[in-house]
Design a protein around this motif. Structure first.
Motif, PDB file in Angstrom:
ATOM      1  N   GLN A 171      -0.099  -9.615  78.911  1.00 52.43           N
ATOM      2  CA  GLN A 171       0.130  -9.324  77.494  1.00 52.43           C
ATOM      3  C   GLN A 171       0.485 -10.609  76.759  1.00 52.43           C
ATOM      4  O   GLN A 171       1.234 -11.445  77.272  1.00 52.43           O
ATOM      5  CB  GLN A 171       1.256  -8.300  77.310  1.00 52.43           C
ATOM      6  CG  GLN A 171       0.980  -6.925  77.892  1.00 52.43           C
ATOM      7  CD  GLN A 171      -0.062  -6.151  77.105  1.00 52.43           C
ATOM      8  OE1 GLN A 171      -0.285  -6.422  75.933  1.00 52.43           O
ATOM      9  NE2 GLN A 171      -0.695  -5.179  77.745  1.00 52.43           N
ATOM     10  N   ARG A 172      -0.055 -10.744  75.543  1.00 49.35           N
ATOM     11  CA  ARG A 172       0.301 -11.833  74.630  1.00 49.35           C
ATOM     12  C   ARG A 172       0.679 -11.214  73.294  1.00 49.35           C
ATOM     13  O   ARG A 172      -0.044 -10.348  72.795  1.00 49.35           O
ATOM     14  CB  ARG A 172      -0.879 -12.794  74.423  1.00 49.35           C
ATOM     15  CG  ARG A 172      -1.394 -13.477  75.679  1.00 49.35           C
ATOM     16  CD  ARG A 172      -2.728 -14.157  75.374  1.00 49.35           C
ATOM     17  NE  ARG A 172      -3.219 -14.997  76.446  1.00 49.35           N
ATOM     18  CZ  ARG A 172      -3.954 -14.569  77.457  1.00 49.35           C
ATOM     19  NH1 ARG A 172      -4.275 -13.283  77.526  1.00 49.35           N
ATOM     20  NH2 ARG A 172      -4.380 -15.398  78.388  1.00 49.35           N
ATOM     21  N   GLN A 173       1.775 -11.665  72.716  1.00 49.24           N
ATOM     22  CA  GLN A 173       2.200 -11.157  71.405  1.00 49.24           C
ATOM     23  C   GLN A 173       2.678 -12.319  70.543  1.00 49.24           C
ATOM     24  O   GLN A 173       3.595 -13.050  70.922  1.00 49.24           O
ATOM     25  CB  GLN A 173       3.311 -10.118  71.558  1.00 49.24           C
ATOM     26  CG  GLN A 173       3.726  -9.484  70.225  1.00 49.24           C
ATOM     27  CD  GLN A 173       4.807  -8.430  70.409  1.00 49.24           C
ATOM     28  OE1 GLN A 173       5.377  -8.301  71.481  1.00 49.24           O
ATOM     29  NE2 GLN A 173       5.087  -7.682  69.354  1.00 49.24           N
ATOM     30  N   LEU A 174       2.021 -12.490  69.396  1.00 47.35           N
ATOM     31  CA  LEU A 174       2.367 -13.573  68.479  1.00 47.35           C
ATOM     32  C   LEU A 174       3.125 -13.013  67.294  1.00 47.35           C
ATOM     33  O   LEU A 174       2.665 -12.087  66.620  1.00 47.35           O
ATOM     34  CB  LEU A 174       1.104 -14.301  68.002  1.00 47.35           C
ATOM     35  CG  LEU A 174       1.329 -15.489  67.052  1.00 47.35           C
ATOM     36  CD1 LEU A 174       2.143 -16.584  67.742  1.00 47.35           C
ATOM     37  CD2 LEU A 174      -0.003 -16.039  66.554  1.00 47.35           C
ATOM     38  N   GLN A 175       4.298 -13.574  67.048  1.00 48.30           N
ATOM     39  CA  GLN A 175       5.129 -13.252  65.891  1.00 48.30           C
ATOM     40  C   GLN A 175       5.472 -14.564  65.194  1.00 48.30           C
ATOM     41  O   GLN A 175       5.314 -15.635  65.776  1.00 48.30           O
ATOM     42  CB  GLN A 175       6.404 -12.521  66.333  1.00 48.30           C
ATOM     43  CG  GLN A 175       6.130 -11.174  66.989  1.00 48.30           C
ATOM     44  CD  GLN A 175       7.399 -10.563  67.568  1.00 48.30           C
ATOM     45  OE1 GLN A 175       8.148 -11.233  68.263  1.00 48.30           O
ATOM     46  NE2 GLN A 175       7.620  -9.288  67.268  1.00 48.30           N
ATOM     47  N   ARG A 185       7.144 -17.414  67.198  1.00 42.67           N
ATOM     48  CA  ARG A 185       7.386 -17.072  68.600  1.00 42.67           C
ATOM     49  C   ARG A 185       6.139 -16.448  69.229  1.00 42.67           C
ATOM     50  O   ARG A 185       5.462 -15.615  68.619  1.00 42.67           O
ATOM     51  CB  ARG A 185       8.561 -16.103  68.715  1.00 42.67           C
ATOM     52  CG  ARG A 185       8.933 -15.778  70.156  1.00 42.67           C
ATOM     53  CD  ARG A 185      10.230 -14.998  70.244  1.00 42.67           C
ATOM     54  NE  ARG A 185      10.095 -13.648  69.719  1.00 42.67           N
ATOM     55  CZ  ARG A 185      10.709 -13.199  68.638  1.00 42.67           C
ATOM     56  NH1 ARG A 185      11.498 -14.009  67.950  1.00 42.67           N
ATOM     57  NH2 ARG A 185      10.561 -11.962  68.229  1.00 42.67           N
ATOM     58  N   LEU A 186       5.845 -16.861  70.461  1.00 38.97           N
ATOM     59  CA  LEU A 186       4.789 -16.255  71.271  1.00 38.97           C
ATOM     60  C   LEU A 186       5.425 -15.712  72.539  1.00 38.97           C
ATOM     61  O   LEU A 186       6.141 -16.429  73.244  1.00 38.97           O
ATOM     62  CB  LEU A 186       3.711 -17.280  71.625  1.00 38.97           C
ATOM     63  CG  LEU A 186       2.623 -16.810  72.596  1.00 38.97           C
ATOM     64  CD1 LEU A 186       1.742 -15.749  71.952  1.00 38.97           C
ATOM     65  CD2 LEU A 186       1.785 -17.981  73.087  1.00 38.97           C
ATOM     66  N   THR A 187       5.162 -14.432  72.825  1.00 35.95           N
ATOM     67  CA  THR A 187       5.719 -13.785  74.015  1.00 35.95           C
ATOM     68  C   THR A 187       4.603 -13.543  75.024  1.00 35.95           C
ATOM     69  O   THR A 187       3.572 -12.955  74.686  1.00 35.95           O
ATOM     70  CB  THR A 187       6.393 -12.452  73.656  1.00 35.95           C
ATOM     71  OG1 THR A 187       7.423 -12.680  72.686  1.00 35.95           O
ATOM     72  CG2 THR A 187       7.013 -11.819  74.886  1.00 35.95           C
ATOM     73  N   LEU A 188       4.803 -14.026  76.242  1.00 34.04           N
ATOM     74  CA  LEU A 188       3.858 -13.825  77.335  1.00 34.04           C
ATOM     75  C   LEU A 188       4.483 -12.926  78.392  1.00 34.04           C
ATOM     76  O   LEU A 188       5.635 -13.131  78.779  1.00 34.04           O
ATOM     77  CB  LEU A 188       3.474 -15.161  77.973  1.00 34.04           C
ATOM     78  CG  LEU A 188       2.847 -16.229  77.065  1.00 34.04           C
ATOM     79  CD1 LEU A 188       2.629 -17.509  77.859  1.00 34.04           C
ATOM     80  CD2 LEU A 188       1.549 -15.737  76.460  1.00 34.04           C
TER      81      LEU A 188
END
Length: 506
Positions: free
Chosen positions: A52-56, A59-62
């Motif tokens: 999963q990759r989530q860009l805010q 911040r980038l969450t892996l």
């Protein structure tokens, strides 16, 4: 008279950044009862699998797991054995504030350090180390541009920009099931790898149908035998993927990347195989938009604020191979090859001669049995360069998003020399970002002073290559009037040679 300004939105290539992070590794691997205990540790590999990759904003969450694979020599049979463990991770990376409507994050890296040792218990292995991530984020965002101007004596220079808008960015994990049939029950399964080929991508309204095949290779060892054998299997797949906003006229790319295999040993020589494949699907839609790049008024003072505009082009989709070869000395001239593995480092686009290549380093690891009957690991680094079928305009920034797989590997240990030849397949896309100056804002000021009535004719000595619009702006005269006064072609933009120009007096 008020100036009329017409605007539209355009998908601009947004900002990008590359960040580095470290994933620490500290674990104890328990050898299962169906495997022999550890006699000697041979080699340990670490590979990250990002699920999963989530860009805010900022911040980038892996999210994913580190796949830790250990090869060891058994204490009893002296044969090569393998065990592995998956270590889940969640990592947040601090980024600059990026505005985006679409984005991609390419995750690469390599092992920074690794310490592996056998515990007092021969069924336990202690692993400590770190994996260095290299994450490149590329964004696309909507921006407002001026497409036309009217009234106020305005003269404008228009240019048609071409590019692509990102329609879909999807990474979907799918599970495939099949069967591996061995000649006889294996004593140890050393490695399962595979190459996936996407044979067809059919686009429908809001959906994509992906067809292909996963070709699996399993390296295994029979009871009482140190030599490895290979068993192959083919797993066809067809996936229907929902993609909002996609239509049949989009350009599409789909790459299938095998990320993990599970083998359930049955009573007989047949075993159930489960494969996890990540489908990387990208889609773009082409556009053309006319924008105002320069302007002036023949009646008023004009103030312009330029705006740099980044457009993206899909330079090529890539599905090509390259071969790399290397050799090096071995400390034991009598070493016999038992297994071979290939891992890749981060990629980059490099200009080579008159062309461009996708470059990376491949590390070939050979596991060989020396003359004392002990298993050792030897490494050779190869330079890989995949030619790119592109000729980008000067000043274009290349943005690759590609996946590498090993199509073929030939490795030998003979005469005290390790020789390795690999065939690498690169699949993906190369985008090109080009910056063009356009009008960001424009205002009209005070009226221009009246022309001196005693001036009846003006002559300007223009240089070769000088733009006609720049000459017209200098004298606050419509370009069409200069063309007519000098009997020049209507479509002429710049002067092919130095010449005298008659400048009308208005």
């Amino acid at each position: 008279m008020e100036l009329k300004i017409f605007r539209d939105t355009l998908p601009q290539g947004g900002a990008g950044c590359t960040v580095k992070a470290e994933l620490p590794l500290e674990t104890e691997i328990r050898i299962s009862d169906d495997l022999p205990p550890v006699g000697k540790l041979v080699k340990c590999f670490i590979r990250p699998v990002v699920l999963q990759r989530q860009l805010q904003p900022g911040r980038l969450t892996l999210e994913g797991y580190l796949r830790c694979t250990v090869f060891y020599q058994s204490e009893v049979e002296k044969g090569l054995c393998q065990t592995e463990q998956k270590l889940p991770f969640t990592r947040q990376l601090e980024l600059p504030e990026l505005a985006f409507t679409a984005w991609t994050a390419v995750v690469e890296g390599q092992t920074e350090y690794l310490n592996t040792r056998a515990a007092e218990d021969p069924r336990r292995i202690e692993v400590r180390g770190a994996y260095g991530l290299v994450v490149t984020v590329h964004t696309q965002c909507k921006t407002e541009v001026i497409t036309a101007l009217a009234d106020g004596g305005i003269e404008q220079q228009l240019r048609t920009l071409q590019g692509v808008r990102s329609v879909a960015v999807l990474d979907k994990l799918v599970t495939l099931d099949g069967e591996l049939v061995f000649a006889r029950p294996p004593a140890a399964v050393l490695d399962i790898t595979g190459n996936a080929c996407v044979s067809e991508v059919k686009l429908l309204a809001g959906k994509a149908v992906v067809k292909g095949e996963l070709r699996v290779q399993c390296a295994w060892r029979a009871e009482g035998d140190t030599a490895l054998q290979s068993q192959a299997a083919a797993l066809p797949f067809q996936q229907v993927i929902d993609l909002e906003g996609i239509t049949e006229d989009c350009r599409c790319l789909c790459v299938a990347e095998p990320v993990g295999f599970t083998l359930s040993q049955a009573e007989s020589a047949a075993a159930q195989l489960t494969a996890n494949v990540m489908l990387h699907l990208r889609a773009w839609r082409s556009y053309q938009l006319q924008v105002a790049v320069d302007a002036f008024s023949t009646r008023f003072e004009t103030e312009l604020t330029p705006q740099p505009l980044v457009t993206e082009q899909l330079l090529c989709t890539l599905n090509d191979t390259a071969t790399a070869t290397g050799s090096g000395p071995l400390p034991d001239a009598g070493a016999q090859l038992r297994a071979c593995f290939v891992h890749y480092g981060p990629q980059q686009t490099v200009q080579k001669g008159e062309g461009w290549v996708l470059a990376t380093k491949a590390v070939v690891t050979a596991l060989a049995e020396n003359t004392l009957g002990e298993l050792e690991s030897y490494e050779k680094t190869l330079e890989v360069a995949v030619p790119l079928p592109i000729t980008p305009p000067e000043g274009t920034v290349l943005v690759p998003e590609c996946w590498l797989s090993t199509e073929n590997v030939q490795c030998t240990c003979a005469g005290g020399t390790l020789e390795a030849t690999i065939t690498v397949r690169a699949e993906g896309a190369i985008l090109g970002c080009t910056t063009s100056p356009v009008i960001g804002s424009i205002t009209l000021g005070d009226p221009l002073p009246d022309t001196d009535p005693e001036i009846a004719l003006r002559i300007y000595y223009a240089q070769a290559g000088e733009e006609l619009f720049a000459v017209a702006r200098r004298f606050h005269v419509a370009p069409a009037q200069i063309l007519e006064a000098n009997q020049l072609e209507e479509e002429l933009a710049s002067l092919p040679q130095a010449q005298r120009l008659l400048i009308p007096v208005t």
